[in-house]
Write a protein that holds these residues in place. Structure first.
Motif, PDB file in Angstrom:
ATOM      1  N   GLU A 220       7.690   0.911   5.816  1.00 31.94           N
ATOM      2  CA  GLU A 220       7.860   1.886   6.897  1.00 31.94           C
ATOM      3  C   GLU A 220       8.404   3.201   6.362  1.00 31.94           C
ATOM      4  OE1 GLU A 220       8.998   1.027  11.391  1.00 31.94           O
ATOM      5  OE2 GLU A 220      10.324  -0.004   9.988  1.00 31.94           O
ATOM      6  N   ILE A 221       9.467   3.106   5.575  1.00 33.55           N
ATOM      7  CA  ILE A 221      10.108   4.316   5.048  1.00 33.55           C
ATOM      8  C   ILE A 221       9.181   5.045   4.090  1.00 33.55           C
ATOM      9  CG2 ILE A 221      12.039   5.184   3.681  1.00 33.55           C
ATOM     10  CD1 ILE A 221      13.655   2.740   4.775  1.00 33.55           C
ATOM     11  N   ALA A 222       8.491   4.295   3.225  1.00 35.77           N
ATOM     12  CA  ALA A 222       7.544   4.914   2.289  1.00 35.77           C
ATOM     13  C   ALA A 222       6.447   5.648   3.046  1.00 35.77           C
ATOM     14  CB  ALA A 222       6.949   3.850   1.364  1.00 35.77           C
TER      15      ALA A 222
ATOM     16  N   THR B 194       0.793  -1.237   0.000  1.00 33.16           N
ATOM     17  CA  THR B 194       0.000   0.000   0.000  1.00 33.16           C
ATOM     18  C   THR B 194       0.821   1.281   0.000  1.00 33.16           C
ATOM     19  OG1 THR B 194      -1.729  -1.189   1.208  1.00 33.16           O
ATOM     20  CG2 THR B 194      -1.863   1.219   1.175  1.00 33.16           C
ATOM     21  N   ARG B 195       1.704   1.467   0.984  1.00 33.05           N
ATOM     22  CA  ARG B 195       2.411   2.738   1.096  1.00 33.05           C
ATOM     23  C   ARG B 195       3.424   2.919  -0.030  1.00 33.05           C
ATOM     24  NH1 ARG B 195       1.003   5.570   5.409  1.00 33.05           N
ATOM     25  NH2 ARG B 195       0.745   7.033   3.690  1.00 33.05           N
ATOM     26  N   MET B 196       4.073   1.849  -0.451  1.00 31.89           N
ATOM     27  CA  MET B 196       5.000   1.947  -1.578  1.00 31.89           C
ATOM     28  C   MET B 196       4.236   2.276  -2.855  1.00 31.89           C
ATOM     29  SD  MET B 196       7.687  -1.166  -0.831  1.00 31.89           S
ATOM     30  CE  MET B 196       8.746  -0.753  -2.237  1.00 31.89           C
ATOM     31  N   TYR B 197       3.060   1.711  -3.016  1.00 35.07           N
ATOM     32  CA  TYR B 197       2.227   2.001  -4.186  1.00 35.07           C
ATOM     33  C   TYR B 197       1.838   3.487  -4.200  1.00 35.07           C
ATOM     34  CZ  TYR B 197      -1.550   1.582  -7.613  1.00 35.07           C
ATOM     35  OH  TYR B 197      -2.360   1.738  -8.715  1.00 35.07           O
ATOM     36  N   GLU B 198       1.470   4.013  -3.023  1.00 26.85           N
ATOM     37  CA  GLU B 198       1.090   5.430  -2.926  1.00 26.85           C
ATOM     38  C   GLU B 198       2.286   6.338  -3.204  1.00 26.85           C
ATOM     39  OE1 GLU B 198      -0.503   5.823   0.965  1.00 26.85           O
ATOM     40  OE2 GLU B 198      -2.337   4.709   0.526  1.00 26.85           O
ATOM     41  N   LEU B 199       3.454   5.987  -2.648  1.00 27.74           N
ATOM     42  CA  LEU B 199       4.652   6.805  -2.891  1.00 27.74           C
ATOM     43  C   LEU B 199       5.054   6.738  -4.358  1.00 27.74           C
ATOM     44  CD1 LEU B 199       6.914   8.561  -1.757  1.00 27.74           C
ATOM     45  CD2 LEU B 199       8.202   6.479  -1.221  1.00 27.74           C
TER      46      LEU B 199
ATOM     47  N   ASP C 295       3.692  10.561   4.996  1.00 29.13           N
ATOM     48  CA  ASP C 295       2.948  11.186   6.093  1.00 29.13           C
ATOM     49  C   ASP C 295       3.682  12.325   6.773  1.00 29.13           C
ATOM     50  OD1 ASP C 295       1.019   9.270   5.588  1.00 29.13           O
ATOM     51  OD2 ASP C 295       1.686   7.917   7.185  1.00 29.13           O
ATOM     52  N   GLN C 296       5.015  12.237   6.848  1.00 23.32           N
ATOM     53  CA  GLN C 296       5.760  13.207   7.639  1.00 23.32           C
ATOM     54  C   GLN C 296       6.631  14.150   6.820  1.00 23.32           C
ATOM     55  OE1 GLN C 296       4.944  13.545  10.676  1.00 23.32           O
ATOM     56  NE2 GLN C 296       3.729  11.685  10.766  1.00 23.32           N
TER      57      GLN C 296
ATOM     58  N   LYS D  38      22.924   7.689   2.514  1.00 16.27           N
ATOM     59  CA  LYS D  38      22.862   8.221   3.876  1.00 16.27           C
ATOM     60  C   LYS D  38      21.568   8.978   4.130  1.00 16.27           C
ATOM     61  CE  LYS D  38      26.868  10.287   3.262  1.00 16.27           C
ATOM     62  NZ  LYS D  38      27.328   9.624   2.006  1.00 16.27           N
ATOM     63  N   SER D  39      21.009   9.610   3.101  1.00 15.04           N
ATOM     64  CA  SER D  39      19.789  10.401   3.299  1.00 15.04           C
ATOM     65  C   SER D  39      18.614   9.532   3.725  1.00 15.04           C
ATOM     66  CB  SER D  39      19.442  11.171   2.022  1.00 15.04           C
ATOM     67  OG  SER D  39      19.232  10.289   0.932  1.00 15.04           O
ATOM     68  N   ILE D  40      18.470   8.349   3.134  1.00 18.46           N
ATOM     69  CA  ILE D  40      17.371   7.452   3.485  1.00 18.46           C
ATOM     70  C   ILE D  40      17.563   6.911   4.899  1.00 18.46           C
ATOM     71  CG2 ILE D  40      16.291   5.228   2.985  1.00 18.46           C
ATOM     72  CD1 ILE D  40      15.369   7.192   1.004  1.00 18.46           C
ATOM     73  N   VAL D  41      18.782   6.521   5.245  1.00 12.02           N
ATOM     74  CA  VAL D  41      19.044   5.990   6.594  1.00 12.02           C
ATOM     75  C   VAL D  41      18.848   7.089   7.636  1.00 12.02           C
ATOM     76  CG1 VAL D  41      20.743   4.891   8.091  1.00 12.02           C
ATOM     77  CG2 VAL D  41      20.617   4.246   5.680  1.00 12.02           C
TER      78      VAL D  41
END
Length: 374
Positions: A337-339, A101-106, A344-345, A155-158
């Motif tokens: 989680e990351i997506a 779901t969230r990856m699809y939305e992103l 959301d944030q 590094k940006s994603i982590v």
């Protein structure tokens, strides 16, 4: 007559054949199956699990190639890695509908934003109380491609993953874990002579500001590899969590950065401190040779410490899985989680890390201006 049972619990007169992935490498003509023991250089005897087989199937290679006991064909590495092209799907077109779901939305947001804007990155607002320095963090769209394809993470994603856990723990009222920004303290930046002093000064500042926490976590990147340091200030210890079998000498630079900061810290901070940090490396999750998912192992360790289990439970869990690979489902959960965090944030104007930008400039205007300057 003794009854035979398959792994799925079915009964019958014959044992089910083992799950087999045949190799395409003509010189070995080997077959691999769950429970088989094979010798892997630098690792020794490895027992093949379903996880090995699932990862090999996902990459369209053999288990032998996954474990580096069979060579990859010259074209295979290019074949299994789709390349990032701006505005094109982040995964194979037929796989888009299968995204969670969230990856699809992103993915939908990315496809839309690259059509209406000339921007190449997503901006993340970092406040003073996040990493003690207000700034904007850039997540390039090409990094989303890496995220979606379980490729090596930047590094940006982590750094975003750490901020996500900061937000979660603060909201849930859980305290005791602090985070050092991997964008600030890393080997690449330290090797730049004009940045070296700043990196070590920042390391000291993080120790001073985060010393009330039981665990201070530093996801550290060096030589295209990620490890997680758990600095226990009260105990004067540093736990090194590494999904690969690295030599102790490989940690010399980060050990120097932390040890020098510690020597200054105990001089300027009131309290009873161990004079020298004790470094040790516990058993940890291991990644398959030839994969580039070390950042996911770092994120999984962070999640275990920040979100999922108590300290004692975590130690029991490590004991259970110390010889296993990180399950594919847990990597997918990290991607989700990351997506979700980015949606959301960061992307949502009401989000904790939303960075206000000027209105999107239509791409057609940018193209016309560029053509007019030609």
């Amino acid at each position: 007559m003794r009854e035979n049972r398959s792994p799925a619990g079915r009964t019958g007169g014959a044992i089910d054949p083992p799950l087999v992935v045949p190799t395409t490498h003509e010189s070995t003509r080997a077959q691999y199956y769950c429970g088989q023991t094979v010798y892997v250089p630098e690792l020794g005897d490895v027992v093949i699990t379903e996880e090995h087989i699932m990862q090999a199937e996902m990459l369209k290679i053999t288990v032998g190639q996954l474990l580096d006991i069979e060579p990859m064909s010259p074209l295979r590495e290019e074949e299994i890695k789709q390349k990032y092209v701006r505005g094109q799907p982040l995964v194979e077109t037929e796989e888009v509908k299968n995204l969670p779901t969230r990856m699809y939305e992103l993915h939908g947001w990315y496809m839309k934003i690259t059509k209406i804007s000339n921007r190449e990155s997503l901006m993340v607002q970092v406040e003073e109380d996040h990493y003690f320095n207000k700034k904007a963090l850039s997540v390039e769209y090409s990094e989303l491609f890496r995220l979606f394809n379980q490729d090596a993470l930047d590094k940006s994603i982590v750094s975003c993953y750490c901020m996500m856990k900061m937000y979660e723990t603060k909201k849930a009222g859980r305290y005791g874990i602090g985070f050092i920004d991997p964008n600030t303290v890393n080997e690449y930046t330290w090797k730049l002579e004009w940045c070296r002093q700043d990196v070590e000064k920042c390391m000291l500042e993080f120790l001073k500001r985060l010393n009330s926490n039981e665990d201070i976590l530093l996801p550290y990147n060096f030589d295209f590899h990620w490890i997680l340091l758990d600095i226990k200030v009260d105990e004067g210890k540093v736990e090194v969590l590494d999904s690969l079998l690295k030599k102790d000498s490989d940690y010399n630079i980060v050990k120097g950065i932390v040890d020098r900061a510690w020597a200054k810290y105990i001089k300027v901070t009131t309290g009873k401190w161990r004079q020298k940090l004790c470094w040790y490396r516990p058993k940890d999750l291991k990644q398959a040779p030839g994969t580039e998912v070390c950042a996911y192992y770092v994120c999984e360790n962070i999640r275990m410490m920040a979100s999922e289990r108590s300290r004692s439970d975590r130690q029991d869990w490590f004991k259970e899985v110390r010889d296993q690979l990180l399950p594919t489902e847990r990597i997918r959960a990290l991607q989700e989680e990351i997506a979700g965090f980015l949606l959301d944030q960061v992307i949502d104007p009401k989000g904790e890390y939303y960075y206000p930008l000027p209105p999107h400039e239509p791409l057609v205007i940018v193209l016309r201006r560029h053509q007019g300057n030609m």
